[in-house]
Scaffold this motif. Structure first.
Motif, PDB file in Angstrom:
ATOM      1  N   MET A 299       0.606  -1.148   0.213  1.00 20.63           N
ATOM      2  CA  MET A 299       0.261  -0.051   0.110  1.00 20.63           C
ATOM      3  C   MET A 299       0.892   1.838  -0.184  1.00 20.63           C
ATOM      4  SD  MET A 299      -3.050   1.560   2.876  1.00 20.63           S
ATOM      5  CE  MET A 299      -3.203  -0.412   2.884  1.00 20.63           C
ATOM      6  N   GLN A 300       0.732   2.302  -0.689  1.00 18.89           N
ATOM      7  CA  GLN A 300       1.384   2.631  -0.864  1.00 18.89           C
ATOM      8  C   GLN A 300       0.518   4.302  -0.477  1.00 18.89           C
ATOM      9  OE1 GLN A 300       3.556   3.797  -4.727  1.00 18.89           O
ATOM     10  NE2 GLN A 300       4.304   5.996  -4.299  1.00 18.89           N
ATOM     11  N   ILE A 301       0.584   5.607   0.262  1.00 13.99           N
ATOM     12  CA  ILE A 301      -0.592   6.703   1.094  1.00 13.99           C
ATOM     13  C   ILE A 301       0.666   8.048   0.014  1.00 13.99           C
ATOM     14  CG2 ILE A 301      -0.962   9.155   2.629  1.00 13.99           C
ATOM     15  CD1 ILE A 301      -1.342   6.182   3.288  1.00 13.99           C
ATOM     16  N   THR A 302      -0.157   8.728  -0.506  1.00 14.93           N
ATOM     17  CA  THR A 302       0.805  10.283  -1.720  1.00 14.93           C
ATOM     18  C   THR A 302      -0.705  11.049  -1.084  1.00 14.93           C
ATOM     19  OG1 THR A 302       1.589   9.200  -3.580  1.00 14.93           O
ATOM     20  CG2 THR A 302       0.953  11.296  -3.725  1.00 14.93           C
ATOM     21  N   LYS A 303       0.339  12.355  -0.039  1.00 21.13           N
ATOM     22  CA  LYS A 303      -0.132  13.241   0.211  1.00 21.13           C
ATOM     23  C   LYS A 303       0.538  14.332  -0.756  1.00 21.13           C
ATOM     24  CE  LYS A 303      -0.700  17.082   3.410  1.00 21.13           C
ATOM     25  NZ  LYS A 303      -1.741  17.415   2.862  1.00 21.13           N
ATOM     26  N   PHE A 304      -1.162  14.963  -1.200  1.00 23.28           N
ATOM     27  CA  PHE A 304      -1.447  16.712  -2.063  1.00 23.28           C
ATOM     28  C   PHE A 304      -0.679  17.693  -1.578  1.00 23.28           C
ATOM     29  CE2 PHE A 304      -5.019  14.261  -4.515  1.00 23.28           C
ATOM     30  CZ  PHE A 304      -4.023  13.287  -4.523  1.00 23.28           C
ATOM     31  N   GLU A 305      -0.109  18.127  -1.874  1.00 23.55           N
ATOM     32  CA  GLU A 305       0.344  19.920  -2.452  1.00 23.55           C
ATOM     33  C   GLU A 305      -0.307  20.104  -0.578  1.00 23.55           C
ATOM     34  OE1 GLU A 305       1.460  22.918  -4.983  1.00 23.55           O
ATOM     35  OE2 GLU A 305       2.176  20.915  -5.617  1.00 23.55           O
ATOM     36  N   HIS A 306      -1.383  21.018  -1.330  1.00 22.71           N
ATOM     37  CA  HIS A 306      -2.580  21.497  -0.394  1.00 22.71           C
ATOM     38  C   HIS A 306      -3.341  20.802   0.990  1.00 22.71           C
ATOM     39  CE1 HIS A 306      -5.661  24.985   0.941  1.00 22.71           C
ATOM     40  NE2 HIS A 306      -6.566  23.639   0.760  1.00 22.71           N
TER      41      HIS A 306
ATOM     42  N   PRO B  91      -9.473  15.918  -3.506  1.00 18.28           N
ATOM     43  CA  PRO B  91      -8.734  16.373  -4.885  1.00 18.28           C
ATOM     44  C   PRO B  91      -9.151  18.138  -4.488  1.00 18.28           C
ATOM     45  CG  PRO B  91     -10.637  14.786  -5.340  1.00 18.28           C
ATOM     46  CD  PRO B  91     -10.280  14.823  -4.000  1.00 18.28           C
ATOM     47  N   VAL B  92      -7.895  18.722  -4.621  1.00 12.91           N
ATOM     48  CA  VAL B  92      -7.736  19.881  -4.947  1.00 12.91           C
ATOM     49  C   VAL B  92      -7.868  20.886  -5.629  1.00 12.91           C
ATOM     50  CG1 VAL B  92      -8.506  20.269  -1.968  1.00 12.91           C
ATOM     51  CG2 VAL B  92      -5.989  20.480  -2.983  1.00 12.91           C
ATOM     52  N   GLU B  93      -7.952  21.816  -5.739  1.00  9.27           N
ATOM     53  CA  GLU B  93      -7.645  23.006  -7.188  1.00  9.27           C
ATOM     54  C   GLU B  93      -6.581  24.187  -6.506  1.00  9.27           C
ATOM     55  OE1 GLU B  93     -10.188  26.569  -7.703  1.00  9.27           O
ATOM     56  OE2 GLU B  93     -11.325  25.764  -6.087  1.00  9.27           O
ATOM     57  N   PHE B  94      -6.155  23.750  -5.364  1.00 10.76           N
ATOM     58  CA  PHE B  94      -4.685  24.659  -4.688  1.00 10.76           C
ATOM     59  C   PHE B  94      -3.545  23.526  -5.447  1.00 10.76           C
ATOM     60  CE2 PHE B  94      -7.749  27.332  -2.071  1.00 10.76           C
ATOM     61  CZ  PHE B  94      -8.427  28.180  -3.000  1.00 10.76           C
ATOM     62  N   THR B  95      -4.451  22.307  -5.542  1.00  7.75           N
ATOM     63  CA  THR B  95      -2.862  21.762  -5.929  1.00  7.75           C
ATOM     64  C   THR B  95      -2.573  21.583  -7.226  1.00  7.75           C
ATOM     65  OG1 THR B  95      -3.102  19.729  -3.914  1.00  7.75           O
ATOM     66  CG2 THR B  95      -1.779  18.560  -5.990  1.00  7.75           C
ATOM     67  N   GLU B  96      -1.103  22.310  -7.578  1.00  7.11           N
ATOM     68  CA  GLU B  96      -0.360  22.759  -8.599  1.00  7.11           C
ATOM     69  C   GLU B  96       0.558  21.550  -9.443  1.00  7.11           C
ATOM     70  OE1 GLU B  96       2.500  24.825  -8.225  1.00  7.11           O
ATOM     71  OE2 GLU B  96       2.130  26.655  -7.367  1.00  7.11           O
ATOM     72  N   LYS B  97       0.394  20.223  -8.729  1.00 10.26           N
ATOM     73  CA  LYS B  97       0.308  19.411  -9.331  1.00 10.26           C
ATOM     74  C   LYS B  97       0.450  18.163  -8.801  1.00 10.26           C
ATOM     75  CE  LYS B  97       5.073  17.789 -11.693  1.00 10.26           C
ATOM     76  NZ  LYS B  97       6.367  17.385 -11.760  1.00 10.26           N
ATOM     77  N   LEU B  98      -0.718  17.863  -9.559  1.00  8.54           N
ATOM     78  CA  LEU B  98      -1.105  15.795  -8.858  1.00  8.54           C
ATOM     79  C   LEU B  98      -0.771  15.005  -9.285  1.00  8.54           C
ATOM     80  CD1 LEU B  98      -5.204  16.800 -10.107  1.00  8.54           C
ATOM     81  CD2 LEU B  98      -3.724  16.821  -7.379  1.00  8.54           C
ATOM     82  N   PRO B  99      -1.107  13.700  -8.756  1.00 10.44           N
ATOM     83  CA  PRO B  99       0.357  13.217  -9.320  1.00 10.44           C
ATOM     84  C   PRO B  99      -0.570  12.062 -10.164  1.00 10.44           C
ATOM     85  CG  PRO B  99      -0.642  12.696  -7.096  1.00 10.44           C
ATOM     86  CD  PRO B  99      -0.590  13.974  -7.171  1.00 10.44           C
ATOM     87  N   SER B 100      -0.004  11.343 -11.186  1.00 13.44           N
ATOM     88  CA  SER B 100      -0.914  10.112 -12.658  1.00 13.44           C
ATOM     89  C   SER B 100      -1.829  10.165 -11.833  1.00 13.44           C
ATOM     90  CB  SER B 100       0.065   9.402 -13.218  1.00 13.44           C
ATOM     91  OG  SER B 100      -0.514   9.324 -13.600  1.00 13.44           O
ATOM     92  N   LEU B 101      -3.065   9.950 -11.906  1.00 14.61           N
ATOM     93  CA  LEU B 101      -4.459   9.798 -11.150  1.00 14.61           C
ATOM     94  C   LEU B 101      -4.228   8.229 -12.462  1.00 14.61           C
ATOM     95  CD1 LEU B 101      -5.371  12.570  -8.921  1.00 14.61           C
ATOM     96  CD2 LEU B 101      -4.379  11.164  -7.986  1.00 14.61           C
ATOM     97  N   THR B 102      -4.156   7.207 -12.267  1.00 16.97           N
ATOM     98  CA  THR B 102      -4.803   6.405 -12.954  1.00 16.97           C
ATOM     99  C   THR B 102      -5.433   5.648 -12.502  1.00 16.97           C
ATOM    100  OG1 THR B 102      -2.707   5.001 -13.645  1.00 16.97           O
ATOM    101  CG2 THR B 102      -3.268   7.204 -15.047  1.00 16.97           C
TER     102      THR B 102
END
Length: 50
Positions: A1-8, A24-35
């Motif tokens: 299991m991997q947990i990725t924290k977003f920027e904002h 997920p929020v609009e203030f995050t400049e670079k979202l990770p690959s969300l596949t």
């Protein structure tokens, strides 16, 4: 299991190649690959959430 924290705020939990995305929020400049997202969970109503 991997947990990725977003920027904002928010995060993605990845297990066996499938992701659940929380707040997920609009203030995050670079979202990770969300596949392979199987669910998006919004924990509360707030202006910056998608």
């Amino acid at each position: 299991m991997q947990i990725t924290k977003f920027e904002h705020s928010g995060l993605a939990v990845d297990k066996d190649g499938k992701k659940i995305v929380f707040d997920p929020v609009e203030f995050t400049e670079k979202l990770p690959s969300l596949t392979n997202v199987v669910a998006i969970i919004i924990t509360h109503q707030h202006g910056d959430h998608f």
